[in-house]
Motif scaffolding. Sequence first.
Motif: not given
Length: 332
Positions: A105-111, A117-122, A136-139, A154-157
């Motif tokens: 849960a701590e890692m999920r919160m950190a991501v 603040h930054f565009p983030t991809s996994i 389980q993150l939507s951002n 989304p803006r590149a769709v």
Amino acid sequence: MMMRRLTKFNHIMGFQITHSNKPKKVKPFSCPTNYDDNNGGTNGGSLIPDDVPGYASWLAKHPSALNMFDSITKKAKGKKVVVFLDYDGTLSPIVDDPDKAFMSAEMRMAVREVAKHFPTSIISGRSREKVKEFVQLSNVYYAGSHGLDIMSPPRAVKACDKKGNEGAFQPAKLFLPAIQEMSIELEDTIREIQGARIEDNKFCISVHYRQVPPKDHEMLKEKVKSLVGNHPNVRLTEGKMVLEVRPAIEWNKGDALNYLLDALGFSNAKDVLPLYIGDDRTDEDAFKVIANRREGFPIIVSSIPKDTIAWFSLRDPSEVLAFLLRLAKWKK
């Protein structure tokens, strides 16, 4: 640059098959001298494990990203940092059962905080659906199957796939029947090997052998290699105690990183610094992209010395967590 990228995408979408599994030679890139830490390593980081031979000298070449945090953020000040993260071994610990590689849960919160603040991809070897189920993150943006299944911002769709997944980019879509056929054949091939298991990651098939007795490792590898050798439209790569069967096209995590930078509108930006954290051989392709740019932060996650062209290191997911929390706090 954009024209070169489009040319490469057109080549990929033409599904030209390569029969060579030999990696391209890339000149090693050492850590830039302007990243030297002037604080003597006192601003964070871990102790050097005395029981790991050669780790201290390896760490000198790939210094802790926690110890170097002030230098990293100084370099990033006024720039657009784009964050890319591997999953297994980076956001979650490596476990015997791949279905139980849960992130904390701590890692999920950190991501989540970093992504504010930054565009983030996994970018993961897992299927896009599976890694999204874990995270389980939507951002954040997801790239599964080593970047063969990317959910664009989304803006590149510009279109939707047949299932309504907006922005899905799948350069190996025509290979799905071949991959599904390979999955069935692999099941039959390893059926009698104790501890071996198959994971269907949609555009690639993972053969896990972490629970296979060591005496059977080579036998398993030979069986899988022999099967793959009879199918010219797939290729074999290796990771941590896993063999991965992928479509035989030139596409990897480095290509996925470039694609996402394009989709975000950063391909031609001069002030963009990609940050990539990963622990496996497949992450080296993304490290190469950053090394070739000569701007950014390639960070390897490892508690033992290993060959890498990453400039910085973190020991394990707990240090990844500490680094991400500091990154989010710094941006605030």
